[in-house]
Design a protein around this motif. Structure first.
Motif, PDB file in Angstrom:
ATOM      1  N   ALA A  93     -26.373 -39.344  -8.620  1.00 33.68           N
ATOM      2  CA  ALA A  93     -27.335 -38.564  -8.612  1.00 33.68           C
ATOM      3  C   ALA A  93     -28.193 -38.375  -9.582  1.00 33.68           C
ATOM      4  CB  ALA A  93     -27.277 -37.465  -7.219  1.00 33.68           C
ATOM      5  N   GLN A  94     -29.319 -37.493 -10.213  1.00 32.99           N
ATOM      6  CA  GLN A  94     -29.686 -37.309 -11.180  1.00 32.99           C
ATOM      7  C   GLN A  94     -29.653 -35.704 -10.692  1.00 32.99           C
ATOM      8  OE1 GLN A  94     -33.707 -39.673 -12.518  1.00 32.99           O
ATOM      9  NE2 GLN A  94     -34.170 -36.690 -13.329  1.00 32.99           N
ATOM     10  N   MET A  95     -28.878 -34.478 -10.987  1.00 31.14           N
ATOM     11  CA  MET A  95     -29.165 -33.689 -10.529  1.00 31.14           C
ATOM     12  C   MET A  95     -30.331 -32.057 -11.779  1.00 31.14           C
ATOM     13  SD  MET A  95     -26.447 -33.527  -8.980  1.00 31.14           S
ATOM     14  CE  MET A  95     -26.759 -31.329  -8.820  1.00 31.14           C
ATOM     15  N   PHE A  96     -30.884 -33.129 -12.231  1.00 32.36           N
ATOM     16  CA  PHE A  96     -32.050 -32.368 -12.373  1.00 32.36           C
ATOM     17  C   PHE A  96     -33.038 -33.627 -13.383  1.00 32.36           C
ATOM     18  CE2 PHE A  96     -28.449 -29.398 -13.462  1.00 32.36           C
ATOM     19  CZ  PHE A  96     -28.983 -27.914 -13.299  1.00 32.36           C
ATOM     20  N   ALA A  97     -34.286 -33.178 -13.383  1.00 29.99           N
ATOM     21  CA  ALA A  97     -35.550 -33.789 -13.382  1.00 29.99           C
ATOM     22  C   ALA A  97     -36.007 -34.141 -15.276  1.00 29.99           C
ATOM     23  CB  ALA A  97     -36.805 -32.728 -13.066  1.00 29.99           C
ATOM     24  N   PHE A  98     -34.423 -33.068 -15.667  1.00 33.25           N
ATOM     25  CA  PHE A  98     -34.893 -33.528 -17.309  1.00 33.25           C
ATOM     26  C   PHE A  98     -34.012 -34.294 -17.350  1.00 33.25           C
ATOM     27  CE2 PHE A  98     -30.505 -32.260 -18.282  1.00 33.25           C
ATOM     28  CZ  PHE A  98     -30.555 -32.276 -19.329  1.00 33.25           C
ATOM     29  N   GLU A  99     -32.961 -34.726 -16.937  1.00 33.28           N
ATOM     30  CA  GLU A  99     -32.264 -36.353 -17.485  1.00 33.28           C
ATOM     31  C   GLU A  99     -33.477 -37.530 -17.219  1.00 33.28           C
ATOM     32  OE1 GLU A  99     -28.509 -36.071 -15.244  1.00 33.28           O
ATOM     33  OE2 GLU A  99     -29.652 -35.132 -14.255  1.00 33.28           O
ATOM     34  N   SER A 100     -34.450 -37.462 -17.215  1.00 31.11           N
ATOM     35  CA  SER A 100     -35.237 -38.336 -17.068  1.00 31.11           C
ATOM     36  C   SER A 100     -35.903 -38.776 -18.205  1.00 31.11           C
ATOM     37  CB  SER A 100     -36.759 -38.977 -15.640  1.00 31.11           C
ATOM     38  OG  SER A 100     -37.006 -37.138 -16.028  1.00 31.11           O
ATOM     39  N   SER A 101     -36.050 -37.466 -18.767  1.00 30.80           N
ATOM     40  CA  SER A 101     -36.914 -37.680 -20.103  1.00 30.80           C
ATOM     41  C   SER A 101     -35.975 -37.365 -21.333  1.00 30.80           C
ATOM     42  CB  SER A 101     -38.201 -36.439 -20.100  1.00 30.80           C
ATOM     43  OG  SER A 101     -37.350 -35.441 -20.251  1.00 30.80           O
ATOM     44  N   GLY A 108     -26.783 -41.781 -13.853  1.00 28.43           N
ATOM     45  CA  GLY A 108     -26.101 -41.726 -12.224  1.00 28.43           C
ATOM     46  C   GLY A 108     -26.748 -42.898 -11.909  1.00 28.43           C
ATOM     47  N   TYR A 109     -27.839 -43.766 -11.488  1.00 24.37           N
ATOM     48  CA  TYR A 109     -28.472 -44.379 -11.560  1.00 24.37           C
ATOM     49  C   TYR A 109     -27.995 -46.069 -12.319  1.00 24.37           C
ATOM     50  CZ  TYR A 109     -31.602 -48.781 -11.223  1.00 24.37           C
ATOM     51  OH  TYR A 109     -32.009 -50.237 -11.108  1.00 24.37           O
ATOM     52  N   ARG A 110     -27.589 -46.276 -13.970  1.00 21.23           N
ATOM     53  CA  ARG A 110     -26.662 -46.925 -14.142  1.00 21.23           C
ATOM     54  C   ARG A 110     -24.891 -46.855 -13.809  1.00 21.23           C
ATOM     55  NH1 ARG A 110     -28.679 -44.630 -19.346  1.00 21.23           N
ATOM     56  NH2 ARG A 110     -26.802 -45.092 -20.310  1.00 21.23           N
ATOM     57  N   ASN A 111     -24.789 -45.721 -13.932  1.00 27.38           N
ATOM     58  CA  ASN A 111     -23.380 -45.928 -13.401  1.00 27.38           C
ATOM     59  C   ASN A 111     -23.149 -46.468 -12.208  1.00 27.38           C
ATOM     60  OD1 ASN A 111     -22.016 -44.269 -15.556  1.00 27.38           O
ATOM     61  ND2 ASN A 111     -22.372 -42.490 -14.364  1.00 27.38           N
ATOM     62  N   ALA A 112     -24.224 -46.258 -10.700  1.00 26.25           N
ATOM     63  CA  ALA A 112     -23.523 -47.536 -10.146  1.00 26.25           C
ATOM     64  C   ALA A 112     -23.946 -48.484 -10.677  1.00 26.25           C
ATOM     65  CB  ALA A 112     -24.910 -46.124  -8.850  1.00 26.25           C
ATOM     66  N   ALA A 113     -24.811 -49.092 -10.702  1.00 24.58           N
ATOM     67  CA  ALA A 113     -25.181 -50.594 -11.496  1.00 24.58           C
ATOM     68  C   ALA A 113     -24.478 -50.691 -12.425  1.00 24.58           C
ATOM     69  CB  ALA A 113     -27.040 -50.654 -11.908  1.00 24.58           C
ATOM     70  N   ALA A 114     -23.468 -50.251 -13.112  1.00 21.18           N
ATOM     71  CA  ALA A 114     -22.441 -50.683 -13.805  1.00 21.18           C
ATOM     72  C   ALA A 114     -21.335 -51.174 -12.903  1.00 21.18           C
ATOM     73  CB  ALA A 114     -22.366 -49.849 -14.523  1.00 21.18           C
ATOM     74  N   ALA A 115     -20.884 -50.070 -11.711  1.00 20.10           N
ATOM     75  CA  ALA A 115     -20.051 -50.754 -10.658  1.00 20.10           C
ATOM     76  C   ALA A 115     -19.870 -51.561  -9.668  1.00 20.10           C
ATOM     77  CB  ALA A 115     -19.638 -49.206 -10.226  1.00 20.10           C
ATOM     78  N   ARG A 116     -21.241 -52.410  -9.564  1.00 15.57           N
ATOM     79  CA  ARG A 116     -21.859 -52.513  -8.400  1.00 15.57           C
ATOM     80  C   ARG A 116     -21.072 -53.962  -9.115  1.00 15.57           C
ATOM     81  NH1 ARG A 116     -26.402 -50.438  -8.306  1.00 15.57           N
ATOM     82  NH2 ARG A 116     -26.361 -48.831  -6.639  1.00 15.57           N
ATOM     83  N   GLU A 117     -21.853 -54.150 -10.946  1.00 13.69           N
ATOM     84  CA  GLU A 117     -21.256 -55.873 -11.482  1.00 13.69           C
ATOM     85  C   GLU A 117     -20.239 -55.289 -11.544  1.00 13.69           C
ATOM     86  OE1 GLU A 117     -24.023 -55.386 -15.472  1.00 13.69           O
ATOM     87  OE2 GLU A 117     -22.768 -56.401 -15.749  1.00 13.69           O
ATOM     88  N   ASP A 130     -23.588 -44.970  -0.387  1.00 10.49           N
ATOM     89  CA  ASP A 130     -23.990 -43.141  -0.550  1.00 10.49           C
ATOM     90  C   ASP A 130     -24.245 -43.157  -2.300  1.00 10.49           C
ATOM     91  OD1 ASP A 130     -25.888 -41.003   0.423  1.00 10.49           O
ATOM     92  OD2 ASP A 130     -23.938 -39.960   0.000  1.00 10.49           O
ATOM     93  N   THR A 131     -25.397 -43.536  -2.837  1.00 12.56           N
ATOM     94  CA  THR A 131     -25.340 -43.082  -3.890  1.00 12.56           C
ATOM     95  C   THR A 131     -26.980 -42.084  -4.347  1.00 12.56           C
ATOM     96  OG1 THR A 131     -25.999 -45.302  -4.649  1.00 12.56           O
ATOM     97  CG2 THR A 131     -24.197 -44.007  -4.889  1.00 12.56           C
ATOM     98  N   GLY A 132     -27.400 -41.894  -5.227  1.00 11.90           N
ATOM     99  CA  GLY A 132     -28.841 -41.535  -5.705  1.00 11.90           C
ATOM    100  C   GLY A 132     -29.081 -40.328  -5.395  1.00 11.90           C
ATOM    101  N   GLY A 133     -29.590 -39.966  -5.102  1.00 12.51           N
ATOM    102  CA  GLY A 133     -30.486 -38.192  -4.360  1.00 12.51           C
ATOM    103  C   GLY A 133     -30.471 -37.914  -5.831  1.00 12.51           C
TER     104      GLY A 133
END
Lengths: 160, 207
Positions: A93-101, A108-117, A130-133
């Protein structure tokens, strides 16, 4: 029933019957593996995608790549067969908006993508996810059916 | 400098930083609420990832958190964390009317009020630190989440995960006596700021 808790940057495996639990996944990803034939299960709570991107990578349970390899190895020691292992993912997940800046950007997104790869490299299918949010998750992996129970605050309980 | 280089003397200095920052923040909160606000002696703690979730009483504890990132000479994260019931208590003191109850969730106005409290606390804390050290540090706009303590605390933990296996928290507990509202204020300076901070305070000299 044997219930084992997996901490942050930690992993564990067990033989049927049992439950593996990890609490409060935020941007971290829970990688749940289940061998349909032998009912051996494994769970990792990873924090970062790739070990080679970190200065200190001695803790193999911290990264998606090294944790998945280790998890499969430990499951095989308990009699699991890679060909019958399936994977489920939760968290990222992305817990706080600041993480995008800043550079924690979409970790979180990168962690899930790496796991899939990495799972794809190993030929392990991801059968549910059940990822993201923007909310945390507690997950429980059951050895009888490989079901993954996901609990949240304000976003319900579900099984995948 | 690495997190493992923080000996007890350096941790003491960081605790003192917490003391000065939090003292200023407690005064600001007290003025805002028009009530006496007390604080515990701050603690600078280095925790392994497996201990992090326990910092606030369990990984699954529902908490409200105002988070600000700090940039400038000093880099890090500031978190003001309260149990949901304490956040409600704080809102009751601050707002003259009571918003409709909807369990653990907060209305937009309540979130806005909590963010502003976090903002005022963080700004007072950082401004005391800046004055003391001469370092420039700017808090970002506040961000807010209500969630499991473990998920919230994983945010600073992941940042530290890139370089090591532990996190430094400078933690101060605030409480307002009569209504039993307690909150935790966490300053989490990033590893790259340890040298800067300790140098500015004359604890270490240029190597």
């Amino acid at each position: 029933m044997n219930s084992v808790t997996v901490g942050m940057a930690d992993l564990n495996v067990l033989k049927h019957p049992g439950v593996l639990v990890t609490l409060g996944l935020g941007s971290c990803v829970g990688i749940a593996l289940y061998d349909r034939r032998t009912k051996v299960i494994g769970l990792a709570h990873i924090m970062l995608p790739y070990s080679y991107q970190a200065k200190n990578n001695s803790n193999i349970a911290k990264f998606a790549d090294t944790a998945i390899y280790k998890l499969v190895e430990e499951m095989e020691k308990l009699g699991a067969h890679r060909a019958s292992i399936v994977a489920k993912l939760a968290g990222g997940a992305q817990m706080f908006a600041f993480e995008s800046s800043n550079e924690l950007m979409r970790i979180g997104y990168r962690n899930a993508a790496a796991a899939r790869e990495i799972l794809e490299q190993l030929g392990i299918p991801v059968v549910a996810e059940d990822t993201g949010g923007n909310y945390g998750r507690t997950i429980e992996l059951y050895s009888d059916t490989g079901k993954l129970r996901i609990k949240t605050i304000g976003h319900g309980i579900r099984e995948i | 400098m690495d997190i493992s280089d923080l000996d007890s003397q350096k941790l003491d200095v960081l605790t003192e930083i917490g003391n000065i920052g939090a003292g200023n923040a407690a005064t600001a909160l007290s003025k805002l609420l028009g009530k006496k606000v007390e604080m515990n002696v701050p603690k600078a703690e280095v925790l392994g990832f497996r201990e992090v979730a326990g910092l606030l009483g369990g990984a699954e504890l529902p908490v409200a958190c105002v988070l600000l990132s700090v940039d400038g000479d000093l880099k890090g994260i500031i978190m003001f964390i309260l149990e949901c019931s304490a956040a409600r208590g704080l809102l009751d003191m601050l707002l003259t009317f009571r918003c409709e109850e909807n369990g653990m969730l907060f209305t937009e106005l309540e979130v806005s009020a909590l963010k502003e409290i976090g903002n005022i606390l963080a700004s007072s804390y950082i401004s005391a630190l800046s004055t003391l050290t001469g370092l420039r540090a700017m808090p970002s706009v506040p961000d807010f989440a209500v969630d499991m303590a473990g998920a919230i605390l994983s945010v600073p933990a992941i940042e530290f995960g890139k370089t090591g296996d532990s996190v430094l928290f400078i933690k101060t507990e605030f409480f307002e006596g009569s209504n039993r509202v307690a909150g935790n204020f966490l300053l989490v300076p990033f590893v790259e700021s340890y040298n800067v901070l300790l140098k500015a305070l004359g604890v270490i000299t240029d190597e």
